[in-house]
Design a protein around this motif. Structure first.
Motif, short mmCIF file in Angstrom:
data_model
loop_
_atom_site.label_atom_id
_atom_site.label_comp_id
_atom_site.label_asym_id
_atom_site.label_seq_id
_atom_site.Cartn_x
_atom_site.Cartn_y
_atom_site.Cartn_z
N ALA A 230 0.84 -1.21 0.00
CA ALA A 230 0.00 0.00 0.00
C ALA A 230 0.86 1.25 0.00
N ILE A 231 1.97 1.22 0.76
CA ILE A 231 2.86 2.39 0.79
C ILE A 231 3.37 2.67 -0.62
N HIS A 232 3.76 1.61 -1.30
CA HIS A 232 4.24 1.80 -2.67
C HIS A 232 3.13 2.34 -3.58
N ASN A 233 1.96 1.71 -3.49
CA ASN A 233 0.85 2.11 -4.38
C ASN A 233 0.41 3.55 -4.16
N LEU A 234 0.65 4.07 -2.97
CA LEU A 234 0.21 5.44 -2.67
C LEU A 234 1.35 6.45 -2.83
N SER A 235 2.52 5.96 -3.16
CA SER A 235 3.67 6.87 -3.23
C SER A 235 3.73 7.54 -4.61
N PRO A 236 4.45 8.65 -4.70
CA PRO A 236 4.58 9.30 -6.01
C PRO A 236 5.28 8.38 -7.00
#
Ligand SMILES: Nc1ncnc2c1ncn2[C@@H]1O[C@H](COP(=O)(O)OP(=O)(O)OP(=O)(O)O)[C@@H](O)[C@H]1O
Ligand SMILES: [Mg+2]
Length: 454
Positions: free
Chosen positions: A183-189
């Motif tokens: 999720a952190i990756h998917n929400l990152s720029p």
């Protein structure tokens, strides 16, 4: 339609008036004046609607609201209050109340609310399914939850995803660490760049460095091809280092350097390579303890946990269980290509009160996969669950008088069921006079007992 209603009110006259009125409308009504008794009734029976006073002799109705979520997850709660203060109403809603009525209670209003609830309950089932469908389509996180504690966590995830900081995700096995890393990756720029997961525990100690930083061709016997390594594969994206607690001590300074200098040295090479890789690490181990034992470097820990996200165990957020249950039933039924099963209330209660210790959410998913397989009709029953979950564990043993009451309740109910609710026949079987049976039934909250039609 007849609803099963529980009235919890310590004002005797009001309580019996309400009970009489609602029974007159054709509902099945149980009543009690105490929170304690309400809890054991909720535990033993199944209610559609709970009508509760906000203030009770033996405790606040607000506390009862929280218990209701646990004991009767399908019930809708109406709170009665003597004060039309907004604060208390807000607090009641926050704790799961569906609606509230201000005293003095207007019976017309009450019956209207009950009718609305009946309609609402019909829609809820449909709606839960729809909402989950929408959540699945639009939620890049795939994280199912409704608890406050997870909502706060997800807000934090959204925030830190925007930064470039290294993040350490901790939590017991199966709590969703990998899901959060993703999720952190998917929400990152950098969501369009690569996300590379690497499970450190799954790589032999001697090869960890190669997997992380790559090697040159000929760096060692058998290295007939150059390997790029996870850091470079995840350049500009996210490298997820799972089970970081298993990182061999000799590789730790090298990882520290990669994080500090943003530079790596492939095995067998003397030319450092600049890499811009964001690292998210995860572990179920206690790294602080490993630091004191000398198994993990303190400076590396400081670099990794610039932000720490701790995922609470499933025991700390039972409110999430009903949603997760629906989510996994759906998922497993879809995988097996069978129609979506429902789950009955007793089975759901077992899952909510189980002390999830071994594998948390993963274990819950496994239990439901098995239940979907075992289940013989469209509804999953408690008997489709593993024995240790089916036997609902009491967190604290029941007081003797509650245990006796629980037994009496079941015994009287089952005798009444066998004689189709005939009071005289039941009294004879139980060896008491009809008048005594009536007294016991009243005490046990069984006054309006009706046998289930078979
Ligand atoms: N909130 C959630 N919503 C939906 N699915 C979840 C949730 N939490 C966990 N899961 C599912 O439960 C399983 C376990 O989650 P995950 O692999 O992320 O846990 P973990 O903490 O990494 O476990 P381990 O410590 O064993 O590596 C996965 O199938 C995951 O999709
Ligand atoms: Mg994991």
């Amino acid at each position: 339609m007849a609803e099963n209603i529980l009235i919890v009110e310590d004002e005797e006259t009001l309580r019996s008036n309400l009970a009489r009125y609602l029974a007159g409308l054709g509902h099945n009504v149980r009543q009690t004046d105490s929170r304690q008794e309400a809890m054991s009734l909720l535990d033993m029976e199944s209610f559609d609607i709970v009508l509760t006073d906000m203030r009770l002799g033996d405790g606040s109705g607000l506390d009862l609201l929280q218990e209701i979520t646990r004991l009767a997850p399908f019930a809708v709660t109406l709170v009665m209050t003597a004060y039309s203060s907004t604060e208390s109403a807000v607090e009641a809603f926050r704790r799961g109340a569906h609606d509230y009525l201000v005293k003095p209670i207007s019976l017309d209003e009450l019956s209207e609310r009950i009718n609305n609830i009946a309609k609402y309950r019909g829609l809820v089932r449909q709606n839960t399914v729809l909402r989950q469908e929408i959540q699945r389509r639009h939620n890049p996180l795939n994280i199912v939850s409704r608890s406050r504690i997870m909502a706060d966590l997800l807000q934090m995830v959204r925030k830190v995803a925007q930064s470039a900081s290294n993040i350490l995700v901790t939590g017991e096995s199966g709590t969703g660490k990998e899901l959060v890393a993703r999720a952190i990756h998917n929400l990152s720029p950098n969501r369009d760049a690569a996300y590379i997961p690497l499970n450190v525990a799954a790589i032999p100690d001697t090869l960890v460095e190669n997997y992380l930083f790559g090697h040159r061709r000929g760096a060692f016997t058998g290295a007939d091809r150059a390997r790029e390594g996870a850091f470079r594969a995840a350049a500009d994206g996210t490298l997820f280092l799972d089970e970081i607690g298993d990182l061999p001590i000799h590789v730790q300074p090298k990882l520290l350097r990669a994080l500090e200098e943003k530079e790596i040295l492939p095995v067998g090479s003397d030319r450092p390579i600049h890499v811009n890789t964001r690292v998210v690490a995860a572990t179920h181990r206690d790294l602080d303890k490993m630091v004191t034992e000398g198994a993990f470097r303190h400076d590396l820990l400081m670099r990794l946990n610039v932000v720490e996200i701790h995922i609470p165990s499933l025991r700390e957020r039972p409110e999430d269980i009903p949603l997760l249950v629906n989510h996994f039933i759906r998922e497993h039924c879809n995988e097996m290509g069978i129609p979506i099963r429902l789950i009955d209330e007793e089975a759901l209660k077992c899952l909510i009160s189980h002390e999830w210790r071994k594998g948390n959410v993963r274990e819950l998913s496994n239990v439901l996969e098995r239940a979907v397989l075992l289940c013989e009709d469209e509804t999953i029953q408690a008997s489709d669950l593993p024995a240790d979950i089916m036997e609902r564990e009491q967190h604290t043993p029941l007081a003797l008088k509650d245990a006796v009451r629980k037994f009496e309740f079941h015994h009287v109910t089952s005798v009444l069921e066998t004689v189709d609710g005939n009071r005289e026949a039941a009294a004879q079987l139980l060896g008491v006079s009809p008048a005594t049976l009536y007294r016991h039934m009243e005490r046990l909250g069984l006054k309006g007992f009706q046998a289930h039609t078979r």
